[in-house]
Design an enzyme around this catalytic site. Structure first.
Site, PDB file in Angstrom:
ATOM      1  N   ARG A 108      -3.280  40.316   5.181  1.00 47.20           N
ATOM      2  CA  ARG A 108      -3.225  40.763   6.580  1.00 47.20           C
ATOM      3  C   ARG A 108      -1.896  41.419   6.968  1.00 47.20           C
ATOM      4  NH1 ARG A 108      -5.013  35.433   9.522  1.00 47.20           N
ATOM      5  NH2 ARG A 108      -4.660  34.543   7.454  1.00 47.20           N
TER       6      ARG A 108
ATOM      7  N   GLY B  87       6.111  29.547   1.337  1.00 46.21           N
ATOM      8  CA  GLY B  87       6.969  30.722   1.438  1.00 46.21           C
ATOM      9  C   GLY B  87       6.769  31.508   2.714  1.00 46.21           C
TER      10      GLY B  87
ATOM     11  N   ARG C  98      48.832  79.147  11.595  1.00 37.70           N
ATOM     12  CA  ARG C  98      47.851  79.911  12.359  1.00 37.70           C
ATOM     13  C   ARG C  98      48.479  81.259  12.711  1.00 37.70           C
ATOM     14  NH1 ARG C  98      50.539  78.502  17.410  1.00 37.70           N
ATOM     15  NH2 ARG C  98      50.615  76.240  17.633  1.00 37.70           N
TER      16      ARG C  98
HETATM   17  C1  UD1 Z   1      -3.615  25.686   3.972  1.00 33.56           C
HETATM   18  C2  UD1 Z   1      -4.148  24.256   3.986  1.00 33.56           C
HETATM   19  C3  UD1 Z   1      -4.565  23.897   5.404  1.00 33.56           C
HETATM   20  C4  UD1 Z   1      -3.395  24.052   6.337  1.00 33.56           C
HETATM   21  C5  UD1 Z   1      -2.832  25.466   6.253  1.00 33.56           C
HETATM   22  C6  UD1 Z   1      -1.578  25.552   7.042  1.00 33.56           C
HETATM   23  C7  UD1 Z   1      -5.195  23.966   1.804  1.00 33.56           C
HETATM   24  C8  UD1 Z   1      -6.466  23.888   1.057  1.00 33.56           C
HETATM   25  N1  UD1 Z   1      -5.300  24.178   3.093  1.00 33.56           N
HETATM   26  O1  UD1 Z   1      -4.703  26.539   4.324  1.00 33.56           O
HETATM   27  O2  UD1 Z   1      -5.022  22.558   5.434  1.00 33.56           O
HETATM   28  O3  UD1 Z   1      -3.793  23.765   7.676  1.00 33.56           O
HETATM   29  O4  UD1 Z   1      -2.521  25.795   4.881  1.00 33.56           O
HETATM   30  O5  UD1 Z   1      -1.096  26.863   7.055  1.00 33.56           O
HETATM   31  O6  UD1 Z   1      -4.135  23.800   1.230  1.00 33.56           O
HETATM   32  N2  UD1 Z   1      -0.998  29.842  -2.128  1.00 33.56           N
HETATM   33  C9  UD1 Z   1      -0.675  30.014  -3.437  1.00 33.56           C
HETATM   34  N3  UD1 Z   1      -1.661  30.083  -4.349  1.00 33.56           N
HETATM   35  C10 UD1 Z   1      -2.973  29.970  -4.020  1.00 33.56           C
HETATM   36  C11 UD1 Z   1      -3.300  29.804  -2.666  1.00 33.56           C
HETATM   37  C12 UD1 Z   1      -2.291  29.732  -1.743  1.00 33.56           C
HETATM   38  O7  UD1 Z   1       0.503  30.112  -3.790  1.00 33.56           O
HETATM   39  O8  UD1 Z   1      -3.804  30.040  -4.925  1.00 33.56           O
HETATM   40  C13 UD1 Z   1       0.085  29.769  -1.151  1.00 33.56           C
HETATM   41  C14 UD1 Z   1       0.041  30.899  -0.155  1.00 33.56           C
HETATM   42  O9  UD1 Z   1       0.831  31.978  -0.581  1.00 33.56           O
HETATM   43  C15 UD1 Z   1       0.589  30.243   1.094  1.00 33.56           C
HETATM   44  C16 UD1 Z   1       0.194  28.780   0.943  1.00 33.56           C
HETATM   45  O10 UD1 Z   1      -0.087  28.591  -0.412  1.00 33.56           O
HETATM   46  O11 UD1 Z   1       1.993  30.299   1.145  1.00 33.56           O
HETATM   47  C17 UD1 Z   1      -0.987  28.398   1.806  1.00 33.56           C
HETATM   48  O12 UD1 Z   1      -2.108  29.158   1.398  1.00 33.56           O
HETATM   49  P1  UD1 Z   1      -3.180  29.700   2.422  1.00 33.56           P
HETATM   50  O13 UD1 Z   1      -4.249  30.395   1.686  1.00 33.56           O
HETATM   51  O14 UD1 Z   1      -2.492  30.436   3.506  1.00 33.56           O
HETATM   52  O15 UD1 Z   1      -3.738  28.333   2.981  1.00 33.56           O
HETATM   53  P2  UD1 Z   1      -4.722  28.137   4.163  1.00 33.56           P
HETATM   54  O16 UD1 Z   1      -6.072  28.543   3.732  1.00 33.56           O
HETATM   55  O17 UD1 Z   1      -4.174  28.728   5.374  1.00 33.56           O
END
Ligand code: UD1
Ligand code: CA
Length: 454
Positions: A16, A102, A440
């Site tokens: 996004r 991060g 000059r």
């Molecule tokens: C996650 C939490 C949710 C929480 C929310 C808060 C889980 C399953 N859910 O959801 O309960 O309310 O954060 O913001 O954990 N990332 C990785 N590798 C991956 C997936 C994610 O490094 O395979 C990192 C992303 O870069 C990010 C963080 O983990 O920094 C959170 O991932 P994101 O997909 O944003 O989690 P949410 O679905 O929002």
């Protein structure tokens, strides 16, 4: 304070943001999001930091450099899967592990410390950092039993109607006992709406295994704001701006309209300095005591000593010594070293030059590639002619010289101590000590010219 290792999840795409850059290298106050998180965990006392990188890993590493360790998550299969990639480091470090994100840069060091304290005091295997929001949509919900004990976290997509009504949410940050974390990671299954390994499932796994699990709830919900798009990026920057400016004010700096002024991370400002409206102070800048930085100034990676005044000017990689006045509308380009009690006035440009104490460059002058002595007076409109179209050359001016208005100094050229240059001169040769150079054409007056023209 208990020693701990922090693990920062930073492998996600950040779709996004609509950016070629990985999300976590976008900046607030001149510092990458992931750098804020790494710095805050060090401030909280982290002994080691492990960053989990994946999407555009090289660019994230380039920002953090060798300030932390890395784990690689080649494919993004969920937060649990991300942490699994750091299992080896978690095993090696042992002890308390704090999981951060991060893209959640507003978390405070004190909050991390308090969460660790709560975790240790309650002998928990995991303590999730939570917040109570007015609108919890999208977040994982904290499910408690009737007695208030945390039971599990349910992701929004997997939640029932009743669970979605819960307003306490998972911030995505946790304190773990390393052994418990490793055990729970080994039990994770991707049985959920997204087919991912959810880190959130570790809570229920540990509770079922008979371990204590708990939550630490933040008071200030701003701290758990995640950044997913550029609107949230700008909002986070505004919150950080307020925090940073407030800290400077508490240290004795006056801000006129602080909400209009952007002071980047790690800028130093001395006591009794006044910062006017719409000022930009960029990273690496150090400003002394009792300075006045007037409205609209931009100071980039520059050092100002005490009692310096800068009015509506732009300074880049400059050093300005005590008592010097700059502007309005001056431009200091890289590698300018300006001495004490100097006057750099309006429409003066200085580049790659050294200016001695007490020198006055009051108006409309270009000083480039020059070594200027003390107490020199530049008349209006002096130009160092430092470039012949191929190479740049230096101009050397001794102490106590007087450079008349509208002088060209064709470099390489030297003006020795105490010399004078007549207004309008184009100087191409050495001007010896204490002498006057006039270069000059003489004025010619033709009294009969008008009559002849007829
Ligand atoms: C996650 C939490 C949710 C929480 C929310 C808060 C889980 C399953 N859910 O959801 O309960 O309310 O954060 O913001 O954990 N990332 C990785 N590798 C991956 C997936 C994610 O490094 O395979 C990192 C992303 O870069 C990010 C963080 O983990 O920094 C959170 O991932 P994101 O997909 O944003 O989690 P949410 O679905 O929002
Ligand atoms: Ca997700």
């Amino acid at each position: 304070m208990k020693e701990f290792t922090s693990v920062i999840m930073a492998a996600g795409m950040g779709t996004r943001m609509k950016s070629e850059l990985p999300k976590v290298v976008h900046q607030i106050l001149g510092k990458a999001l992931v750098q804020w998180v790494a710095d805050v965990s060090k401030k909280a006392g982290a002994k080691d930091v492990v960053t989990i990188v994946g999407h555009k890993a090289e660019q994230v590493r380039a920002v953090l450099g060798d300030t932390c360790d890395y784990a690689l998550q080649a494919e993004q299969k969920g937060t649990g899967h991300a942490v699994m990639q750091a299992a080896e480091q978690i095993r090696q470090k042992g002890g308390v592990i704090v999981i951060l994100n991060g893209d959640i840069p507003l978390i405070r060091a004190e909050t991390i410390q308090k969460a660790i304290e709560s975790h240790c005091a309650n002998k928990n295997s995991v303590t999730v950092i939570t917040a109570v929001l007015e609108d919890a949509a999208g977040y994982g919900r904290i499910i408690r039993d009737d007695a208030g004990y945390v039971q599990k976290i349910v992701e929004h997509k997997d939640a029932t109607e009743a669970e979605r009504a819960v307003l306490e949410i998972n911030s995505g940050m946790y304190v773990f006992d390393s052994a418990a974390l490793l055990y729970a990671l080994g039990q994770l299954q991707p049985n959920n709406a997204q087919g991912e390994y959810y880190l959130t499932d570790t809570l229920e796994i540990l509770r079922t295994a008979g371990k204590a699990i708990g939550a630490y709830t933040v008071e200030d919900c701003d701290e758990i704001r995640g950044i997913n798009d550029r609107v949230q990026l700008a909002e986070a920057e505004r919150i950080m701006q307020r925090r940073v400016n407030t800290q400077h004010m508490k240290n004795g700096v006056t801000f006129i309209l602080p909400e209009t002024t952007l002071v980047e991370a790690d800028v130093e400002i001395g006591q009794d300095t006044v910062i006017g409206p719409n000022v930009l102070l960029k990273q690496g800048t150090k400003i002394g005591k009792n300075c006045n930085i007037g409205a609209g100034s931009q100071i980039i990676h520059s050092v100002l000593a005490d009692n310096v005044e800068v009015l509506c000017s732009v300074l880049t990689d400059a050093f300005v010594d005590a008592g010097t006045h700059v502007g309005p509308f001056a431009y200091m380009r890289p590698n300018s070293r300006v001495g004490k009690n100097v006057k750099v006035g309006d429409f003066v440009e200085i580049k790659n030059s050294v200016i001695g104490d007490g020198t006055k460059i009051s108006h409309l002058t270009y000083v480039g590639d020059a070594d200027v002595g003390k107490r020199v007076n530049f008349g209006c409109g002096t130009v160092t002619v430092n470039y012949d179209g191929k190479k740049k050359y230096r101009t050397k001016i001794g102490d106590d010289c007087f450079i008349g208005c509208n002088t060209n100094l064709v470099s390489p050229v030297e003006v020795e101590n105490g010399a004078y240059i007549a207004a309008g001169s184009t100087i191409t040769d050495l001007v010896p000590e204490e002498s006057l150079a006039i270069a000059r054409a003489r004025q010619v007056v033709k009294t009969d010219w008008k009559d002849k023209r007829k």
